[in-house]
Design a protein around this motif. Structure first.
Motif, mmCIF file in Angstrom:
data_model
loop_
_atom_site.group_PDB
_atom_site.id
_atom_site.type_symbol
_atom_site.label_atom_id
_atom_site.label_comp_id
_atom_site.label_asym_id
_atom_site.label_seq_id
_atom_site.Cartn_x
_atom_site.Cartn_y
_atom_site.Cartn_z
ATOM 1 N N PHE A 1 0.819 -1.217 0.000
ATOM 2 C CA PHE A 1 0.000 0.000 0.000
ATOM 3 C C PHE A 1 0.849 1.261 0.000
ATOM 4 O O PHE A 1 0.413 2.304 0.494
ATOM 5 N N ARG A 2 2.054 1.161 -0.591
ATOM 6 C CA ARG A 2 2.942 2.322 -0.599
ATOM 7 C C ARG A 2 2.394 3.485 -1.427
ATOM 8 O O ARG A 2 2.842 4.616 -1.284
ATOM 9 N N CYS A 3 1.422 3.207 -2.307
ATOM 10 C CA CYS A 3 0.825 4.285 -3.096
ATOM 11 C C CYS A 3 -0.089 5.173 -2.260
ATOM 12 O O CYS A 3 -0.418 6.299 -2.673
ATOM 13 N N CYS A 4 -0.498 4.690 -1.081
ATOM 14 C CA CYS A 4 -1.353 5.498 -0.213
ATOM 15 C C CYS A 4 -0.509 6.580 0.465
ATOM 16 O O CYS A 4 0.605 6.305 0.926
ATOM 17 N N PRO A 5 -1.013 7.807 0.530
ATOM 18 C CA PRO A 5 -0.213 8.911 1.084
ATOM 19 C C PRO A 5 0.162 8.741 2.543
ATOM 20 O O PRO A 5 1.151 9.310 3.007
ATOM 21 N N TRP A 6 -0.634 7.955 3.292
ATOM 22 C CA TRP A 6 -0.351 7.786 4.723
ATOM 23 C C TRP A 6 0.535 6.581 5.017
ATOM 24 O O TRP A 6 0.814 6.291 6.171
ATOM 25 N N VAL A 7 0.987 5.888 3.969
ATOM 26 C CA VAL A 7 1.851 4.721 4.141
ATOM 27 C C VAL A 7 3.222 5.040 3.568
ATOM 28 O O VAL A 7 3.357 5.383 2.388
ATOM 29 N N THR A 8 4.251 4.901 4.406
ATOM 30 C CA THR A 8 5.619 5.203 3.970
ATOM 31 C C THR A 8 6.524 4.020 4.301
ATOM 32 O O THR A 8 7.012 3.894 5.430
ATOM 33 N N PRO A 9 6.742 3.116 3.347
ATOM 34 C CA PRO A 9 7.642 1.984 3.608
ATOM 35 C C PRO A 9 9.088 2.453 3.731
ATOM 36 O O PRO A 9 9.498 3.440 3.112
ATOM 37 N N THR A 10 9.850 1.751 4.528
ATOM 38 C CA THR A 10 11.261 2.080 4.728
ATOM 39 C C THR A 10 12.140 1.056 4.028
ATOM 40 O O THR A 10 11.672 0.037 3.520
ATOM 41 N N GLU A 11 13.422 1.334 4.026
ATOM 42 C CA GLU A 11 14.365 0.380 3.436
ATOM 43 C C GLU A 11 14.367 -0.931 4.220
ATOM 44 O O GLU A 11 14.560 -2.004 3.644
ATOM 45 N N ARG A 12 14.129 -0.828 5.502
ATOM 46 C CA ARG A 12 14.086 -2.029 6.330
ATOM 47 C C ARG A 12 12.926 -2.932 5.920
ATOM 48 O O ARG A 12 13.036 -4.160 5.969
ATOM 49 N N ASP A 13 11.799 -2.326 5.523
ATOM 50 C CA ASP A 13 10.662 -3.123 5.075
ATOM 51 C C ASP A 13 11.039 -3.972 3.862
ATOM 52 O O ASP A 13 10.638 -5.137 3.756
ATOM 53 N N LYS A 14 11.793 -3.399 2.950
ATOM 54 C CA LYS A 14 12.228 -4.162 1.773
ATOM 55 C C LYS A 14 13.168 -5.289 2.164
ATOM 56 O O LYS A 14 13.087 -6.402 1.649
ATOM 57 N N LEU A 15 14.090 -4.990 3.100
ATOM 58 C CA LEU A 15 15.036 -6.012 3.528
ATOM 59 C C LEU A 15 14.345 -7.157 4.263
ATOM 60 O O LEU A 15 14.776 -8.307 4.187
ATOM 61 N N GLU A 16 13.264 -6.844 4.988
ATOM 62 C CA GLU A 16 12.541 -7.881 5.729
ATOM 63 C C GLU A 16 12.044 -8.993 4.804
ATOM 64 O O GLU A 16 11.991 -10.163 5.180
ATOM 65 N N LEU A 17 11.669 -8.617 3.582
ATOM 66 C CA LEU A 17 11.077 -9.590 2.662
ATOM 67 C C LEU A 17 12.070 -10.142 1.641
ATOM 68 O O LEU A 17 11.774 -11.136 0.983
ATOM 69 N N THR A 18 13.212 -9.498 1.490
ATOM 70 C CA THR A 18 14.136 -9.925 0.440
ATOM 71 C C THR A 18 15.481 -10.388 0.969
ATOM 72 O O THR A 18 16.152 -11.189 0.319
ATOM 73 N N HIS A 19 15.907 -9.899 2.124
ATOM 74 C CA HIS A 19 17.232 -10.221 2.628
ATOM 75 C C HIS A 19 17.269 -11.631 3.173
ATOM 76 O O HIS A 19 16.400 -12.045 3.931
#
Length: 377
Positions: free
Chosen positions: A319-337
């Motif tokens: 839901f990163r397209c929603c203005p009130w949702v701001t994913p971080t770099e850590r969020d990406k690492l949680e699913l890919t690292h």
């Protein structure tokens, strides 16, 4: 004395309408019910579709346990999309608008989806039971997991087939009805026995199995926290993660049980006391109980998001397209690292400290012990 009309249930019970009831309610009341069901469908479909995307789109999330979660989410998504909306329209007007083919489908799919949902939970319970209580026993492979999932769907379809087989379209005083015309017998026992068997198989029996299994799992996990069984470092964190995952799944099971219990009791009572359907308020009771039952399809994504860090990260990315949702770099690492070898916890030599980590020997295939991605502390 007028003929009393039985309120329609296209999910579990047979339908034997002998008259036509004018399901009239004020426009504002119908609008409120429609809004409640629309909100349910939107939340359930969006949430379960997101859960499926989080798991299937990220290699790190693909484990035996997560595949069963995908199966559960798919069943809940389809239940909300197909059963909740169409059955609400039918119960609101007591007229079937959707044709003969969809009448067959509507009497086949709900039982199928409910069976798949609760037996996916049961499969997760069995997987956790083997991983925690019998860690030295052979575990499900990727192929075995797919076979179990296929078996669940096949058995579910077989269980629902009789109700689909006897489905038919009838016209009563100009109104179209989708009914289940069970074979005639002297005491009407055919549909009653089928109904009771279905409820036992898709509700009481699996819930009993899961209650016993989670009780044993709980005793096994919490016993490791007593003096003499203390864990340290990564082993302690993994033990805490296992406890948290078990709590999450117990909450999922309890939510399902609470949501569906009033609905099942309603139709069990109706089979033995049919005059309850003659009361004027019965339509409102049915709509309320049906909404509660269908709401079970929307709670699981909320539970995962609240109790699991990686699912929270996945929802932020989805839901990163929603203005009130701001994913971080850590969020990406949680699913890919992928954790390095130095961070993995290998087998110990005792049952009390056994925590399986990913192994190159699996060639990327998920093993049921490789579930640390779903059980972070």
């Amino acid at each position: 004395m007028g003929v009393c009309t039985v309120l329609i249930d296209t999910n579990i019970t047979s339908i034997n309408t002998t008259g036509i009831t004018a399901f009239s309610m004020p426009s504002w009341q119908l609008a409120l019910w429609a809004s409640a069901y629309l909100a349910l469908v939107l939340v359930a479909v969006t949430g379960n579709a997101t859960v499926i995307w989080i798991i299937l789109a990220h290699q790190r999330m693909r484990t035996v346990t997560s595949y069963f979660i995908v199966n559960l989410a798919l069943a809940d998504l389809c239940m909300a999309a197909f059963n909740a909306a169409f059955n609400f329209v039918y119960a609101s007007h007591n007229i079937w608008y959707f044709g003969r083919t969809f009448c067959y489908f509507q009497n086949l799919f709900p039982i199928t989806a409910m069976f798949v949902s609760i037996y996916s939970m049961t499969a997760i319970t069995a997987d956790r039971y083997m991983a925690i209580v019998h860690p030295f026993q052979p575990r499900l492979s990727a192929l075995g997991t797919k076979a179990v999932i296929a078996g669940i769907w096949l058995v579910a379809l077989a269980l629902a087939f009789p109700q689909c087989f006897y489905s038919t379209i009838t016209m009563e005083q100009g109104a179209t009805k989708c009914i289940v015309a069970w074979p005639e017998d002297s005491k009407g026992m055919t549909h009653l026995l089928y109904h009771l068997a279905v409820i036992a198989l898709i509700y009481f029996l699996p819930l009993m199995v899961m209650f016993v299994a989670y009780s044993v799992i709980g005793v096994t996990l919490w016993r490791r926290a007593v003096p003499g069984h203390q864990e340290h470092g990564a082993s302690l964190r993994h033990l805490q993660a296992k406890k948290k995952f078990v709590k999450t799944m117990v909450l999922v099971v309890v939510t399902f049980a609470v949501c569906w219990l009033p609905y099942h009791l309603y139709f069990i009572l109706g089979n033995f006391q049919e005059d309850i359907y003659c009361h004027k308020f019965i339509q409102q009771v049915y709509l309320a109980l049906f909404w509660l039952a269908m709401s079970s399809t929307m709670y699981n994504p909320i539970i995962y998001c609240c109790l699991n860090r990686r699912f929270r990260s996945g929802f932020r990315l989805a839901f990163r397209c929603c203005p009130w949702v701001t994913p971080t770099e850590r969020d990406k690492l949680e699913l890919t690292h992928t954790p390095s070898l130095s961070m993995r916890v290998n087998r110990c030599h005792t049952k009390d400290t056994l925590f399986m980590a990913p192994s190159e020997a699996t060639n990327g295939q998920p093993e049921s012990g490789q579930d640390e991605v779903l059980m972070e502390p």
